[in-house]
Design a protein around this motif. Structure first.
Motif, PDB file in Angstrom:
ATOM      1  N   SER A   5     -13.644 102.770   2.470  1.00  0.00           N
ATOM      2  CA  SER A   5     -12.413 102.510   1.739  1.00  0.00           C
ATOM      3  C   SER A   5     -11.771 101.198   2.169  1.00  0.00           C
ATOM      4  O   SER A   5     -10.566 101.102   2.350  1.00  0.00           O
ATOM      5  CB  SER A   5     -11.432 103.669   1.921  1.00  0.00           C
ATOM      6  N   GLY A   6     -12.630 100.193   2.350  1.00  0.00           N
ATOM      7  CA  GLY A   6     -12.120  98.864   2.671  1.00  0.00           C
ATOM      8  C   GLY A   6     -11.791  98.674   4.126  1.00  0.00           C
ATOM      9  O   GLY A   6     -11.330  97.610   4.533  1.00  0.00           O
ATOM     10  N   LEU A   7     -12.027  99.701   4.940  1.00  0.00           N
ATOM     11  CA  LEU A   7     -11.642  99.584   6.349  1.00  0.00           C
ATOM     12  C   LEU A   7     -12.862  99.774   7.234  1.00  0.00           C
ATOM     13  O   LEU A   7     -13.616 100.736   7.083  1.00  0.00           O
ATOM     14  CB  LEU A   7     -10.591 100.652   6.682  1.00  0.00           C
ATOM     15  N   VAL A  12     -10.059  97.127  11.896  1.00  0.00           N
ATOM     16  CA  VAL A  12      -9.028  97.715  12.741  1.00  0.00           C
ATOM     17  C   VAL A  12      -8.808  96.848  13.977  1.00  0.00           C
ATOM     18  O   VAL A  12      -7.671  96.523  14.347  1.00  0.00           O
ATOM     19  CB  VAL A  12      -9.425  99.148  13.157  1.00  0.00           C
ATOM     20  N   THR A  15      -6.930  93.592  13.177  1.00  0.00           N
ATOM     21  CA  THR A  15      -5.487  93.747  13.028  1.00  0.00           C
ATOM     22  C   THR A  15      -4.834  93.940  14.390  1.00  0.00           C
ATOM     23  O   THR A  15      -3.803  93.329  14.694  1.00  0.00           O
ATOM     24  CB  THR A  15      -5.154  94.962  12.135  1.00  0.00           C
ATOM     25  N   LEU A  16      -5.460  94.798  15.212  1.00  0.00           N
ATOM     26  CA  LEU A  16      -4.901  95.021  16.545  1.00  0.00           C
ATOM     27  C   LEU A  16      -4.875  93.712  17.323  1.00  0.00           C
ATOM     28  O   LEU A  16      -3.924  93.422  18.058  1.00  0.00           O
ATOM     29  CB  LEU A  16      -5.722  96.074  17.295  1.00  0.00           C
ATOM     30  N   VAL A  18      -4.314  90.907  16.238  1.00  0.00           N
ATOM     31  CA  VAL A  18      -3.160  90.086  15.848  1.00  0.00           C
ATOM     32  C   VAL A  18      -1.874  90.700  16.380  1.00  0.00           C
ATOM     33  O   VAL A  18      -1.016  90.019  16.940  1.00  0.00           O
ATOM     34  CB  VAL A  18      -3.087  89.957  14.300  1.00  0.00           C
ATOM     35  N   ILE A  19      -1.764  92.022  16.207  1.00  0.00           N
ATOM     36  CA  ILE A  19      -0.473  92.657  16.458  1.00  0.00           C
ATOM     37  C   ILE A  19      -0.182  92.832  17.943  1.00  0.00           C
ATOM     38  O   ILE A  19       0.931  92.554  18.396  1.00  0.00           O
ATOM     39  CB  ILE A  19      -0.401  94.013  15.720  1.00  0.00           C
ATOM     40  N   LEU A  22       0.882  89.774  19.633  1.00  0.00           N
ATOM     41  CA  LEU A  22       2.162  89.378  19.059  1.00  0.00           C
ATOM     42  C   LEU A  22       3.305  90.146  19.708  1.00  0.00           C
ATOM     43  O   LEU A  22       4.299  89.577  20.155  1.00  0.00           O
ATOM     44  CB  LEU A  22       2.166  89.625  17.550  1.00  0.00           C
ATOM     45  N   ILE A  23       3.124  91.468  19.780  1.00  0.00           N
ATOM     46  CA  ILE A  23       4.170  92.290  20.369  1.00  0.00           C
ATOM     47  C   ILE A  23       4.373  91.893  21.828  1.00  0.00           C
ATOM     48  O   ILE A  23       5.510  91.725  22.302  1.00  0.00           O
ATOM     49  CB  ILE A  23       3.794  93.790  20.305  1.00  0.00           C
ATOM     50  N   LEU A  26       6.156  88.709  21.994  1.00  0.00           N
ATOM     51  CA  LEU A  26       7.542  88.901  21.577  1.00  0.00           C
ATOM     52  C   LEU A  26       8.360  89.497  22.716  1.00  0.00           C
ATOM     53  O   LEU A  26       9.459  89.024  23.046  1.00  0.00           O
ATOM     54  CB  LEU A  26       7.550  89.841  20.366  1.00  0.00           C
ATOM     55  N   ALA A  62      17.793  87.852  15.708  1.00  0.00           N
ATOM     56  CA  ALA A  62      16.919  88.347  14.635  1.00  0.00           C
ATOM     57  C   ALA A  62      17.692  88.466  13.329  1.00  0.00           C
ATOM     58  O   ALA A  62      17.221  88.057  12.266  1.00  0.00           O
ATOM     59  CB  ALA A  62      16.316  89.694  15.020  1.00  0.00           C
TER      60      ALA A  62
ATOM     61  N   PHE C 115     -10.145 106.706  -2.474  1.00  0.00           N
ATOM     62  CA  PHE C 115     -10.803 106.200  -1.266  1.00  0.00           C
ATOM     63  C   PHE C 115     -12.047 105.381  -1.574  1.00  0.00           C
ATOM     64  O   PHE C 115     -12.356 104.430  -0.869  1.00  0.00           O
ATOM     65  CB  PHE C 115     -11.183 107.357  -0.333  1.00  0.00           C
ATOM     66  N   THR C 119      -9.513  99.996  -1.867  1.00  0.00           N
ATOM     67  CA  THR C 119      -9.553  99.847  -0.411  1.00  0.00           C
ATOM     68  C   THR C 119      -8.300 100.498   0.182  1.00  0.00           C
ATOM     69  O   THR C 119      -7.569  99.903   0.951  1.00  0.00           O
ATOM     70  CB  THR C 119      -9.607  98.369  -0.027  1.00  0.00           C
ATOM     71  N   TRP C 125      -3.896 101.346   6.666  1.00  0.00           N
ATOM     72  CA  TRP C 125      -3.983 100.843   8.040  1.00  0.00           C
ATOM     73  C   TRP C 125      -3.078  99.617   8.219  1.00  0.00           C
ATOM     74  O   TRP C 125      -2.359  99.514   9.218  1.00  0.00           O
ATOM     75  CB  TRP C 125      -5.437 100.509   8.391  1.00  0.00           C
TER      76      TRP C 125
END
Lengths: 371, 411, 330
Positions: A5-7, A12, A15-16, A18-19, A22-23, A26, A62, C115, C119, C125
Motif C-alpha cells: 500500500s505504498g509503504l 518508514v 521518514t524516521l 527526517v523526523i 529534526l525533533i 529542535l 513559534a 490498501f 498508497t 504513516w
C-alpha cells in the motif's frame, strides 16, 4: 524491498530519518537557546522574571512566526494594489510592463478597505458593495448572518451540553457507554464529518430524507434551497460542538462539592433554587471561557461550510469567513488579494472587538488571569 | 479577439497507422520536468507513456512529474507560486479559459516563436489573446454532449420532447433508474441553452449582455425542464450525474469529452463500456436549434521562468506530442479525445465513439480565452441556482446576472 | 427537577412513600407502550418504524434519563454507522436509498481496494509521523509555557493570555496565501518540517490555556515544600507538577493529535506531491473532480477515525477531569 500500500520498510526508515533528527535538533536547539536566554535575562537584564520568560519563549516565538507573520503579510497585501491586472508588479517572475508608480500605499489601502463596505464610482458612494456576486452578499447581510449563525450555535451547544451533563452527573447506569457515544462527533476528523453530512443531506440518497420519508414525511431539498441549507449546516455544527460542552460542564459539575447542596437542602431550597444559587455560579468560571472560545471558533468556522455547501445555494450559507475564502479562492475569485486581505483584516478586528467587549463586560476571564 | 471562430472539418477517413518512430529531432539534454494537469488519472497515464516514448528517442534520462490539480486550484496555485517567485511548473495543462487570466497576470510565455501555430488550425484561436498565442492544444473538444446508455434508452432522442418522453419511459420501467440528469447548477452546462436560443455572452460590440431574451428563454427552459416536465432530479451536481451514469442508475446525461475514457472502461463504469455508451449532439430545442456547447480543448501553456535547456526540452516534447502523427493518434486514442491537427483524422469505423464525439463537436461554438468570461460564469451561477430552486423568475435571473456581471467587470 | 442538582455523590433525597410503587408502575406502563409498538409493527407489514418509536417512548416512560441519553447517543453515532455502511456496500450500490446499516450484499471489497489500489498506508504513516512529533513537541512547549503563566505574575502576563486568545480569532482563509508564500520562499514545499512547525504553533495557544487552568488547581504549597527540601524550581515542576497534571497533559496531547491528524487546509498548501501526502489529502483526492469512489473513501475514513476514537476512549477518564479552562472554586 517489500512494499505494501505504498509503504515499505525503507519508506518508514526514511521518514524516521527526517523526523527523529529534526525533533532532536529542535529540542537541543531550544534548550541551548533557553539556557542563554535565561543567562542574559538573569545576569544582564537582571529581571526577577527570568525563569517565566525563558519558559515562555519557545511558545511565543513559534506563535509569532506562524501566526503573526502571516497576519502582517496580510496587512502588507491590504496596502497593495494587487489585482490580476497589476499582478506583474508584485511577482518577482511575472513579465509585462508594470502600470503602477508605487507598490504599497495608503491610497490602495483606502480603496481596498472602502471596497469591502461600499460600491464607489468616481468618488461617489452608490450603496453597499458586493463581496461576492449576489445582491445579498453585502457586508451588513453577511455580518448579520454570521451573528445569527454564531448565536444559534452557541445557544444550542450550551443548552444541549448542559442538559446532557446534568443527566450524566446523576447516579445512572451505563454512564461510560453513553459518554463514549456522545463524544464521538468530536473525535471524527472534520473533513470526514463535512463530506459525510453533505452526502446525508442529499435530497434523494441522504439518510435524512430517507428517514423522513420512511416515517411518512415529505423530504426536503436540503442543500438546494437557502433556508434548509442554512439549517443543515447549522445542525451539523451544533452536532459537532455539543460534546465539548458536555465534557467541560460535566467536569465542572463533578468538582462541585456535595456539601453545598446538602447545606442548601437543609435550608429548604428546592432544586431550581439550588441550581440557580449553587450550580450556575460555581460553573461560571468554566462557562465564560468555554463560551468565549466557542463564540470565537464558531464565528471562524469556515471549513465545515466550505466543504458542505461552498457557501451556496445562491451564496446563502456564507458567513464572513467563508466569504473571505470564496473571495480569495472560490470560483468567483479573480485574485484580488489586496481586497481579500483588507476584508479579512476587518473581519479579524470585528471578532477581536466583540471578544474584548464580551471579556471585559462578563468579567469571567478574571478567574483566569488574576488567579 | 472575442470569438475564436473555428470550424471543424471532420474528414472521417482511414488513418494510416505507420509503424513510425519519433520523428527526427535534435537530441535534448535530460531534464526533470514538472507539469500541472487538470486531467483525470487515466489520461495522465497516457501522457506519461507518451513522455516516456519521447524521452527514449530524444532525451534519454528525462523525467516528467505530473501533478494533478483541479482547474480552479491550478489557477490559484499558479498565481500564488508566481507571487512567491518559486515553485512554478514547467508546463500547465488545462482548459483555455484561465489563459486570459494568466496573460493578464503576465505569468505565461507567448508561444508564437516556439511553435508553428499554423499546425493547429481548428482551435488555436481559443488560446490567443491580443494576437499572441499562449497555449498549444493537445486535443480539440472539451465540449458537452448528450451521453446515452443504450441498454436503457435504445433510440437516441433528437429533440427535448423526445428526451423527456424517453426519460419518463425509463423510470416507468424501473422506478430505481432515473431517466436524465446533468450538472444542474453549473453555468457551463447552462450556457449551451442560451446559444441554442440565439443568444451569446457578448453582443456585436463586444459588451457582455446577459439580460437579453435568449437568456430569459434559456432560464425558462431549464426551469420548466425541472419543475414542469420533472425530467431531472431534485438535486444533482457533477458527481451525482457522473456516479449514477457509471452505475447504470441514470440513462442519459450531459457531460464532456474528458469523461469518455472512463465511461468506456467497464471496470470503472460497469453499466457502460463500448457496447452501451452512445454520444450525440444536444437534442433540438422547440425552435429547431440545438443548444451549442462551448468548445476549445486542453492546452499546454508554459509559465514564465522556463528557459534555456529546460525550455528546449519542453518545446521539443510539446511539439512532438501535438504534431507527430503517431503521437497525436496514440494520445487521442488513449484519452478518447479528438486530435487538434488537420493531418490526423479519426477512423470512424474503428472508433465509432470518437466519430460520435466529433459529430457533437461540430455543433459547438468556440470559447474565447478572454479573462472577462470569468465574470459571466460567476455572475450567472447563483441566479441559475435561484431558477433551479424555483425561487427566482427567469427574467429576474437574467437581470440579476447582468447586474452582477457589470459589478464584476467594473472590478 | 432533581436532575439539576443531583450529583452522583449525593445520597438520593428521601422519597416520601405515598403508598405506591412508582418505579414499578412506570416499568409496566413502558413495557405496555413498547408492546403496542411490537403489535403495530406486525400489523403494519413489519414496518419497524413502530417498534423503534414506541419502544423509545416506552423507555421514556420507564426511565426518562436513559431514554434521552440513548436518543442523543443514536444521533451521535448514526452518521458514523452510515459511513461504515457505505464502506461495506458493493461497488454498484454506492448511491442507494437503503437505510439498513449492513447493506444487502455487504462486502469488504472497498477495504481491500483502499490498501491495494491506493498508497493509503503510506498516507497514514506520513500523517502518523507528523502527528506524533507535533503532539509530543507541542505538549512540551505548552507545558512549560503554561507553568510560567500559572505561577508568576510577570509584566505582560495578562496581555499575553489575551494574545493567545487572539490567535484563535484569525480567519483561516486569510492564512492560506501568506503561508503559501512563506513556504515557497523558504523552500519548504513538500517538506513535512514546515508543516510540523505550523501545526505546533497553531496548537500551542489552546494547549497553554488548558494546562494553565489545570496548574491553577494545584496548590503552590506543594512545590514550595519541595523547594524547602532542596529542589530548585524546575525540579519541583518536573517532580511535583507534571505527574499531578497527567489528566491535562493527556488532554493536550489528545487535542494536538486530533488537530494535526485531521488537518487539511494547510497541508493542501504545503504538500504538493502524492508521496508526502497525509491521509486527508489522499482521501480528498478519492472524491475530487477526477474520481469519485465513495466506497474507498468511506473505508479509508473508517480506518483513520479508529485511532482517534481509541485514543478518546482510552483517555476519556481524563477528558472530564483534565479539561479545565478555569478552575471551579473548591
Amino acid at each position: 524491498m517489500q512494499e505494501f500500500s505504498g509503504l515499505s520498510l525503507q519508506g518508514v526508515l526514511d521518514t524516521l530519518g527526517v523526523i527523529v533528527p529534526l525533533i532532536a535538533a529542535l529540542v537541543i536547539g531550544t534548550l541551548i537557546f533557553q539556557y542563554f536566554l535565561y543567562k542574559i535575562l538573569n545576569n544582564v537584564v537582571k529581571t526577577s522574571y527570568a525563569l517565566p520568560y525563558t519558559l515562555l519563549a519557545p511558545a511565543i516565538i513559534a506563535i509569532l512566526l506562524f501566526t503573526m507573520y502571516p497576519l502582517l503579510y496580510n496587512v502588507l497585501l491590504a496596502f497593495s494594489g494587487l489585482t490580476s491586472k497589476t499582478f506583474n508588479c508584485y511577482s518577482p517572475v511575472a513579465t509585462g510592463v508594470c502600470k503602477l508608480d508605487h507598490l504599497y500605499g495608503f491610497d490602495y489601502a483606502a480603496k481596498n478597505f472602502t471596497d469591502v463596505f461600499f460600491r464607489v464610482k468616481d468618488g461617489e458612494i452608490l450603496g453597499w458593495g458586493r463581496l461576492l456576486r449576489t445582491a445579498d452578499s453585502t457586508f451588513p447581510v453577511l455580518l448579520g448572518r454570521t451573528i445569527v449563525w454564531t448565536g444559534i450555535n452557541v445557544v444550542f451547544h450550551f443548552f444541549i451540553g448542559l442538559a446532557l451533563a446534568l443527566i450524566m452527573n446523576q447516579k445512572i447506569r451505563f454512564k461510560g457507554i453513553y459518554r463514549s457515544f456522545i463524544i464521538i462527533p468530536w473525535a471524527i476528523p472534520g473533513i470526514i464529518v463535512a463530506l459525510t453530512w453533505k452526502q446525508e443531506f442529499h435530497a434523494q440518497y441522504g439518510f435524512v430524507n430517507n428517514l423522513i420519508e420512511a416515517l411518512g414525511g415529505q423530504g426536503i431539498s436540503w442543500l438546494r434551497d437557502p433556508i434548509p441549507a442554512f439549517a443543515a449546516v447549522t445542525f451539523v455544527n451544533i452536532w459537532l460542538g455539543v460534546p465539548f460542552y458536555m465534557v467541560m460542564l460535566l467536569g465542572g459539575l463533578q468538582s462541585i462539592s456535595p456539601d453545598y447542596y446538602e447545606a442548601a437542602q437543609m435550608d429548604g431550597a428546592n432544586s431550581w433554587q439550588r441550581f440557580r444559587a449553587i450550580t450556575i455560579p460555581l460553573l461560571r468560571p468554566i462557562l465564560i471561557p468555554a463560551i468565549t472560545l466557542d463564540v470565537i471558533w464558531t464565528f471562524n468556522k469556515a471549513d465545515l461550510i466550505v466543504a458542505m455547501t461552498g457557501g451556496g445555494p445562491q451564496e446563502s450559507t456564507n458567513i464572513l469567513v467563508t466569504a473571505i475564502y470564496n473571495a480569495a479562492f472560490g470560483s468567483a475569485a479573480t485574485f484580488e488579494l489586496g481586497f481579500a486581505s483588507a476584508f479579512s483584516i476587518i473581519v479579524f478586528f470585528i471578532l477581536f472587538f466583540f471578544a474584548v467587549i464580551w471579556i471585559t463586560t462578563s468579567g469571567g476571564l478574571k478567574e483566569i488571569y488574576e488567579r | 479577439m472575442k470569438y475564436g471562430k473555428f470550424m471543424f472539418l471532420m474528414v472521417v477517413a482511414l488513418l494510416a497507422l505507420g509503424v513510425g518512430s519519433v520523428m527526427a529531432q535534435d537530441a535534448v539534454a535530460p531534464q526533470a520536468l514538472v507539469i500541472w494537469s487538470n486531467d483525470g488519472d487515466a489520461n495522465n497515464v497516457v501522457l506519461q507513456e507518451q513522455f516516456a516514448k519521447w524521452a527514449e528517442a530524444v532525451s534519454p534520462g528525462s523525467t516528467l512529474e505530473i501533478v494533478q490539480k483541479e482547474t480552479e486550484v491550478e489557477r490559484t496555485d499558479l498565481q500564488a507560486a508566481a507571487l512567491a517567485g518559486s515553485g512554478l511548473p514547467d508546463m500547465v495543462l488545462g482548459p483555455n479559459d484561465p489563459i486570459g487570466v494568466y496573460v493578464d497576470s503576465g505569468i505565461v510565455q507567448p508561444l508564437d516563436e516556439l511553435f508553428d501555430i499554423s499546425q493547429y488550425p481548428f482551435n488555436i484561436g481559443a488560446a490567443q489573446v491580443g494576437g499572441e498565442t499562449f497555449g498549444v492544444p493537445t486535443n480539440a473538444g472539451n465540449h458537452l454532449m448528450l451521453m446515452v446508455n443504450k441498454s436503457l434508452v435504445p433510440t437516441v432522442p433528437d429533440t427535448w420532447e423526445e428526451l423527456v418522453a424517453a426519460a419518463k419511459a425509463v423510470t416507468e420501467a424501473n422506478p430505481e433508474v432515473q431517466g436524465f440528469a446533468y450538472n444542474l447548477n453549473e453555468t457551463f452546462w447552462f450556457l449551451p441553452f442560451v446559444h441554442g436560443f440565439g443568444g451569446s455572452v457578448y453582443d456585436a460590440d463586444g459588451n457582455m449582455v446577459l439580460d437579453s431574451q435568449p437568456w430569459v428563454d434559456a432560464f425558462q427552459f431549464v426551469q420548466d425542464l425541472k419543475f414542469k416536465d420533472q425530467a431531472v432530479p431534485e438535486e444533482c451536481d457533477y458527481n451525482c450525474a457522473n456516479d449514477l451514469f457509471k452505475a447504470g442508475s441514470v440513462a442519459m446525461i450531459i457531460n464532456g469529452d474528458w469523461a469518455i475514457g472512463e465511461y468506456l472502461d467497464t471496470e470503472k463504469s460497469p453499466a457502460l463500456g463500448p457496447d452501451n455508451l452512445v454520444l450525440a449532439p444536444w437534442p433540438k430545442l422547440p425552435n429547431g436549434e440545438r443548444p451549442k456547447p462551448f468548445t476549445a480543448g486542453k492546452f499546454i501553456s508554459i509559465p514564465v521562468g522556463v528557459e534555456g535547456e529546460k525550455l528546449a526540452a519542453v518545446q521539443s516534447f510539446v511539439t512532438w506530442l501535438t504534431t507527430d502523427p503517431d503521437a497525436v493518434t496514440a494520445y487521442a486514442l488513449g484519452t478518447s479525445r479528438l486530435p487538434a491537427i488537420a493531418a490526423v483524422t479519426v477512423d470512424a469505423a474503428a472508433n465509432p465513439i470518437l466519430a460520435e464525439s466529433a459529430a457533437a463537436l461540430t455543433t459547438g461554438v468556440g470559447m474565447p480565452a478572454d479573462a472577462s468570461l470569468r465574470c459571466m460564469w460567476d455572475s450567472v451561477k447563483p441566479n441559475l441556482e435561484g431558477v433551479m430552486s424555483n425561487s427566482m423568475t427567469p427574467a429576474d435571473a437574467a437581470a440579476e446576472s447582468q447586474i452582477a456581471a457589470d459589478d464584476c467587470l467594473a472590478g | 427537577m432533581s436532575v439539576l442538582t443531583q450529583p452522583a455523590s449525593l445520597p438520593p433525597a428521601r422519597k416520601i412513600d405515598r403508598g405506591r410503587n412508582w418505579p414499578q408502575i412506570r416499568m409496566y406502563a413502558g413495557a405496555a407502550v413498547a408492546a403496542l409498538g411490537l403489535v403495530l409493527t406486525v400489523v403494519d407489514q413489519m414496518n419497524i418504524g413502530w417498534i423503534i418509536i414506541l419502544g423509545w417512548l416506552g423507555l421514556l416512560v420507564w426511565k426518562q434519563w436513559h431514554a434521552i441519553l440513548a436518543f442523543y447517543s443514536v444521533i451521535s453515532i448514526y452518521p458514523v454507522l452510515r459511513v461504515i455502511s457505505v464502506s461495506l456496500r458493493p461497488g454498484s450500490g454506492l448511491l442507494s436509498r437503503d437505510l439498513a446499516i449492513i447493506p444487502t450484499g455487504a462486502t469488504i471489497e472497498s477495504y481491500v481496494k483502499i490498501f491495494t489500489e491506493e498508497t493509503f498506508l503510506h498516507w497514514v504513516w506520513n500523517t502518523l509521523s507528523i502527528t506524533l512529533a507535533v503532539s509530543a513537541v507541542g505538549v512540551v512547549v505548552a507545558a512549560t509555557g503554561a507553568y510560567a503563566f500559572s505561577r508568576w505574575r510577570f509584566p505582560g502576563r495578562r496581555p499575553g493570555l489575551i494574545f493567545l486568545l487572539t490567535t484563535q480569532m484569525i480567519p483561516a482563509g486569510m492564512m492560506i496565501i501568506p503561508i503559501y508564500v512563506i513556504v515557497a520562499q523558504l523552500g519548504l514545499t513538500d517538506n513535512i518540517i514546515g508543516l510540523m512547525l505550523a501545526y505546533i504553533s497553531t496548537a500551542v495557544p489552546f494547549s497553554i490555556w488548558i494546562l494553565k487552568g489545570y496548574y491553577d488547581t494545584i496548590p503552590p504549597d506543594l512545590e514550595e515544600a519541595a523547594m524547602v527540601d532542596g529542589c530548585n524550581r524546575m525540579e519541583a515542576f518536573w517532580r511535583i507538577i507534571l505527574p499531578l497534571s497527567t489528566p491535562a497533559l493527556s488532554i493536550v496531547f489528545l487535542f494536538n493529535f486530533l488537530a494535526a491528524w485531521s488537518e487539511f487546509l494547510v497541508a493542501k498548501v504545503v504538500l504538493k506531491s502524492p508521496t508526502v501526502w497525509t491521509w486527508s489529502l489522499g482521501l480528498n483526492d478519492l472524491i475530487g473532480t477526477f474520481n469519485t469512489d465513495w466506497g474507498k473513501y468511506a473505508a479509508g475514513s473508517v480506518f483513520v477515525t479508529i485511532p482517534v476514537l481509541l485514543l478518546f476512549t482510552w483517555q476519556s477518564k481524563y477528558l472530564i477531569s483534565g479539561l479545565t479552562l478555569g478552575g471551579v472554586k473548591s
